[in-house]
Design a protein around this motif. Structure first.
Motif, mmCIF file in Angstrom:
data_model
loop_
_atom_site.group_PDB
_atom_site.id
_atom_site.type_symbol
_atom_site.label_atom_id
_atom_site.label_comp_id
_atom_site.label_asym_id
_atom_site.label_seq_id
_atom_site.Cartn_x
_atom_site.Cartn_y
_atom_site.Cartn_z
ATOM 1 N N THR A 104 55.394 -51.830 8.995
ATOM 2 C CA THR A 104 55.049 -51.211 7.712
ATOM 3 C C THR A 104 54.375 -52.204 6.782
ATOM 4 N N PHE A 105 54.978 -53.361 6.615
ATOM 5 C CA PHE A 105 54.429 -54.361 5.698
ATOM 6 C C PHE A 105 53.053 -54.834 6.151
ATOM 7 N N PHE A 106 52.881 -54.989 7.443
ATOM 8 C CA PHE A 106 51.587 -55.426 7.981
ATOM 9 C C PHE A 106 50.509 -54.384 7.683
ATOM 10 N N ALA A 107 50.809 -53.124 7.984
ATOM 11 C CA ALA A 107 49.833 -52.050 7.754
ATOM 12 C C ALA A 107 49.561 -51.863 6.267
ATOM 13 N N TRP A 108 50.613 -51.857 5.462
ATOM 14 C CA TRP A 108 50.438 -51.700 4.015
ATOM 15 C C TRP A 108 49.586 -52.827 3.440
ATOM 16 N N SER A 109 49.897 -54.054 3.817
ATOM 17 C CA SER A 109 49.228 -55.210 3.211
ATOM 18 C C SER A 109 47.728 -55.207 3.484
ATOM 19 N N ILE A 110 47.351 -54.959 4.723
ATOM 20 C CA ILE A 110 45.923 -54.916 5.046
ATOM 21 C C ILE A 110 45.248 -53.776 4.288
ATOM 22 N N THR A 111 45.892 -52.620 4.302
ATOM 23 C CA THR A 111 45.333 -51.456 3.610
ATOM 24 C C THR A 111 45.121 -51.735 2.131
ATOM 25 N N GLU A 112 46.112 -52.333 1.497
ATOM 26 C CA GLU A 112 46.035 -52.530 0.053
ATOM 27 C C GLU A 112 45.088 -53.660 -0.344
ATOM 28 N N VAL A 113 44.989 -54.681 0.472
ATOM 29 C CA VAL A 113 43.996 -55.729 0.190
ATOM 30 C C VAL A 113 42.598 -55.118 0.178
ATOM 31 N N ILE A 114 42.329 -54.278 1.154
ATOM 32 C CA ILE A 114 41.014 -53.621 1.228
ATOM 33 C C ILE A 114 40.825 -52.668 0.050
ATOM 34 N N ARG A 115 41.831 -51.843 -0.210
ATOM 35 C CA ARG A 115 41.707 -50.814 -1.253
ATOM 36 C C ARG A 115 41.525 -51.424 -2.644
ATOM 37 N N TYR A 116 42.364 -52.381 -2.975
ATOM 38 C CA TYR A 116 42.263 -52.970 -4.313
ATOM 39 C C TYR A 116 41.012 -53.829 -4.469
ATOM 40 N N SER A 117 40.593 -54.483 -3.401
ATOM 41 C CA SER A 117 39.335 -55.243 -3.458
ATOM 42 C C SER A 117 38.163 -54.303 -3.722
ATOM 43 N N HIS A 118 38.183 -53.163 -3.057
ATOM 44 C CA HIS A 118 37.135 -52.158 -3.249
ATOM 45 C C HIS A 118 37.109 -51.682 -4.697
ATOM 46 N N HIS A 119 38.279 -51.386 -5.247
ATOM 47 C CA HIS A 119 38.352 -50.943 -6.643
ATOM 48 C C HIS A 119 37.863 -52.032 -7.593
ATOM 49 N N ALA A 120 38.255 -53.274 -7.321
ATOM 50 C CA ALA A 120 37.868 -54.379 -8.200
ATOM 51 C C ALA A 120 36.351 -54.575 -8.200
ATOM 52 N N PHE A 121 35.747 -54.547 -7.023
ATOM 53 C CA PHE A 121 34.290 -54.696 -6.945
ATOM 54 C C PHE A 121 33.575 -53.542 -7.647
ATOM 55 N N ASN A 122 34.137 -52.349 -7.537
ATOM 56 C CA ASN A 122 33.523 -51.204 -8.214
ATOM 57 C C ASN A 122 33.583 -51.345 -9.728
ATOM 58 N N PRO A 144 48.403 -44.185 10.154
ATOM 59 C CA PRO A 144 49.368 -43.694 11.159
ATOM 60 C C PRO A 144 50.340 -44.774 11.631
ATOM 61 N N ILE A 145 49.861 -46.016 11.734
ATOM 62 C CA ILE A 145 50.749 -47.107 12.145
ATOM 63 C C ILE A 145 51.848 -47.315 11.109
ATOM 64 N N GLY A 146 51.455 -47.352 9.845
ATOM 65 C CA GLY A 146 52.437 -47.554 8.787
ATOM 66 C C GLY A 146 53.416 -46.406 8.667
ATOM 67 N N MET A 147 52.944 -45.192 8.913
ATOM 68 C CA MET A 147 53.804 -44.028 8.748
ATOM 69 C C MET A 147 54.725 -43.797 9.944
ATOM 70 N N GLY A 150 56.413 -47.191 11.540
ATOM 71 C CA GLY A 150 56.863 -47.930 10.364
ATOM 72 C C GLY A 150 57.870 -47.155 9.538
ATOM 73 N N GLU A 151 57.389 -46.444 8.524
ATOM 74 C CA GLU A 151 58.262 -45.768 7.563
ATOM 75 C C GLU A 151 59.171 -44.719 8.206
ATOM 76 N N LEU A 152 58.582 -43.817 8.950
ATOM 77 C CA LEU A 152 59.346 -42.683 9.482
ATOM 78 C C LEU A 152 60.429 -43.139 10.459
ATOM 79 N N TRP A 153 60.071 -44.024 11.366
ATOM 80 C CA TRP A 153 61.030 -44.484 12.363
ATOM 81 C C TRP A 153 62.157 -45.285 11.717
ATOM 82 N N LEU A 154 61.831 -46.069 10.700
ATOM 83 C CA LEU A 154 62.878 -46.843 10.037
ATOM 84 C C LEU A 154 63.852 -45.926 9.303
ATOM 85 N N MET A 155 63.340 -44.913 8.614
ATOM 86 C CA MET A 155 64.240 -43.989 7.914
ATOM 87 C C MET A 155 65.141 -43.261 8.903
ATOM 88 N N TYR A 156 64.594 -42.928 10.061
ATOM 89 C CA TYR A 156 65.408 -42.285 11.092
ATOM 90 C C TYR A 156 66.507 -43.232 11.579
#
Length: 218
Positions: A104-122, A144-147, A150-156
């Motif tokens: 989860t942390f791996f997938a979230w971190s990569i996703t958010e680095v990309i997303r926030y960088s995109h917003h910042a450049f915009n 899908p990897i994070g969900m 990651g998240e779903l399997w851990l909650m289970y």
């Protein structure tokens, strides 16, 4: 957009991008140094929790019209992640060393680095096309990897512990169901709620990448 609002969003998105980059570094450096994925929460859980709490500002940004995201989807995304982090992982210590946390942390971190960088450049009106492409493409694999594993399997995996501890019994005392029952229902609904966001991102992808392609042609 007023210059002050633009400056604020630039600062916010830049700090979030840096924070998530640090989180990714901590997760990966812990993995390299220990040759184990069990220390992801210990190495980055506190920072990721802080970043996620602060991210509630994005719901406010949409509510006041500072950004065109609206309220519902940012609130769904924030609520899902925050519940996972603070209500499950933080309170159920037995799951903190499970592989699902690393995933989860791996997938979230990569996703958010990309997303926030995109917003910042915009915010400065000049976003490299490759960042735009990553913003609207990387999620296809990372979400899908994070969900799923990651998240779903851990909650289970947390369910038996939640039931044994009767977690949040005081909070749910006045309700006709327990947190354990709530979590079971949430796990059943989670894929459908997640799919709504996932399909929305595909819709955004078609729109944003087609616009970016048109700009290049001009």
């Amino acid at each position: 957009m007023p210059p002050l609002s633009r400056l604020y969003l630039l600062a916010y998105n830049s700090l979030q991008a840096i924070g998530w980059a640090v989180s990714l570094y901590r997760v990966l450096s812990n993995f390299v140094s220990t040759n184990s994925i069990n220390g992801a929460y210990a190495s980055a859980g506190g920072l990721i929790g802080l970043l996620q709490i602060v991210a509630f500002l994005e719901v406010i940004h949409g509510a006041v019209g500072m950004v065109p995201s609206g309220v519902l989807l940012p609130l769904m995304q924030w609520g899902g992640k925050t519940h996972f982090l603070l209500a499950v992982v933080l309170k159920v210590g037995e799951v903190q060393q499970l592989p699902s946390v690393f995933i989860t942390f791996f997938a979230w971190s990569i996703t958010e680095v990309i997303r926030y960088s995109h917003h910042a450049f915009n915010c400065i009106g000049s976003c490299p096309s490759w960042i735009t492409y990553l913003r609207y493409t990387a999620f296809i694999v990372l979400y899908p990897i994070g969900m799923g594993p990651g998240e779903l399997w851990l909650m289970y995996q947390a369910l038996p512990i939640v039931k044994k501890k009767n977690l949040y019994a005081d909070v749910f005392a006045s309700l006709p169901f327990s947190y354990y029952a709530f979590l079971k229902v949430l796990i059943l609904l989670y894929p459908f709620l997640w799919l709504k966001l996932y399909l929305h991102l595909f819709k955004q992808r078609r729109s944003k990448l087609s616009k970016d392609h048109e700009k290049k042609r001009k």
